[in-house]
Design an enzyme around this catalytic site. Structure first.
Site, mmCIF file in Angstrom:
data_model
loop_
_atom_site.group_PDB
_atom_site.id
_atom_site.type_symbol
_atom_site.label_atom_id
_atom_site.label_comp_id
_atom_site.label_asym_id
_atom_site.label_seq_id
_atom_site.Cartn_x
_atom_site.Cartn_y
_atom_site.Cartn_z
ATOM 1 N NE ARG A 283 -3.828 -2.182 0.038
ATOM 2 C CZ ARG A 283 -3.638 -3.358 -0.580
ATOM 3 N NH1 ARG A 283 -2.537 -3.566 -1.286
ATOM 4 N NH2 ARG A 283 -4.541 -4.306 -0.503
ATOM 5 C CB SER B 156 -9.529 -0.847 3.682
ATOM 6 O OG SER B 156 -10.057 -2.033 3.144
ATOM 7 C CD GLU C 283 -5.872 0.570 2.512
ATOM 8 O OE1 GLU C 283 -6.362 0.313 1.402
ATOM 9 O OE2 GLU C 283 -5.564 -0.296 3.349
#
Length: 316
Positions: free
Chosen positions: A177, A226, A296
């Site tokens: 990520r 998320s 995130e």
């Protein structure tokens, strides 16, 4: 005097759309947040380069995509927000037997659909990611066991001075990520590569992705996807659940009962509510397990006057 007024003739020749005091709440999935000082939607890559070249260095620049994993604070955003248009940056084309070129404003789902139509496998995971290619390139978006790093060949970008760049996969510096590419780069598109595959098999995998998403995620809510990254060796949602935060609410913000790593605006939440809820969850998870969850969702902009949210990091 607005920022656009102050810039005056500096932006002569720029063809894209400029809007002072743009309502960011209309551009994000959470539907919260204050205005941007100035919103710029470039006509194409050349127009973007010209704008950045002429924009004074001291003015902050922030790029946003479809706003699916973005939380804009209630005080709005200082400087210029760049939002790439579908018309100028939303195309996708097949460039070889196994390669596709896609603009940064192209929705991830449309890249998956184009790959399916071309009989190119390996892109099914994009069918379940509610964002655009620019964001996928920046954060190494992934799902269903596949990440962007596995598909990218090269990335095209423009820097803060208006210079154009082409980066290789290795130069993007991908990890979970995350991309190590310079933060001032605005991605304008990329070339991706997959493998030859049967269209029916690709469609079946896309359907699996869609079914899974509809079953376990609150896709019809005002959400940002998320909320936290998965920590090493466990899942964010498991730690949130164990800390008793499933369904936890602050004002109009709530951790979803269906998937507790999804934060939702139940209708009247403010950005302050949402960020307060997120930091409360981080604190409770840390106190129970010692794990400090990483956001995130990107939180951007200024707090409203007299309001701020203390990060769990600061309280540890």
């Amino acid at each position: 005097m607005t920022l656009q007024d102050r810039l005056g003739d500096r932006l002569s020749g720029v063809r894209g759309r400029l809007k002072a005091g743009a309502e960011m709440a209309k551009l994000t999935w959470f539907q919260v947040g204050g205005p941007a000082d100035l919103l710029f939607q470039p006509a194409d890559e050349e127009d973007l380069a010209l704008f950045l070249e002429r924009l004074p260095e001291e003015i902050p620049v922030l790029v946003v995509g479809v706003g699916s994993n973005l939380l804009v604070r209630d005080g709005g955003i200082e400087g210029v927000v760049v939002r790439l248009s579908a018309k100028g940056f939303g195309a996708v084309e097949r460039v070889s037997e196994t390669r596709l070129r896609a603009g940064a404003a192209l929705p991830d789902k449309r890249l998956a659909a184009a790959a399916h139509e071309a009989g190119i496998g390996g892109f099914h995971f994009y069918h379940g990611i509610p964002g655009a290619i620019g964001g996928a390139l920046r954060m190494n978006a992934g799902a269903n066991g596949v990440e962007t790093v596995e598909r990218v060949v090269e990335v095209h970008a423009v820097d803060r001075q208006g210079r154009r760049h082409v980066l290789s996969n290795a130069e993007m510096g991908y990890s979970y990520r995350h991309s190590a590419a310079p933060g001032d780069l605005i991605f304008t598109g990329a070339v991706f590569e997959g493998t030859p595959a049967d269209r029916d098999e690709i469609r079946a995998r896309m359907d699996e992705v869609q079914t899974h998403r509809e079953t376990v995620q609150p896709i019809r809510e005002k959400t940002g996807g998320s909320t936290f990254k998965n920590p090493p060796g466990t899942s964010a949602w498991k730690e949130i659940d164990l800390a008793g935060c499933r369904g936890l609410a602050v004002g109009g913000a709530q951790m979803s009962e269906l998937h507790c790593n999804f934060m939702i605006n139940t209708g009247e939440a403010t950005a302050f509510d949402l960020e307060t809820l997120g930091e409360t969850v981080r604190r409770r998870v840390r106190d129970r397990s010692g794990i400090l969850l990483d956001w995130e969702i990107k939180r951007l902009g200024r707090f409203a006057p007299g309001r701020s949210v203390e990060a769990a990091d600061a309280a540890s």
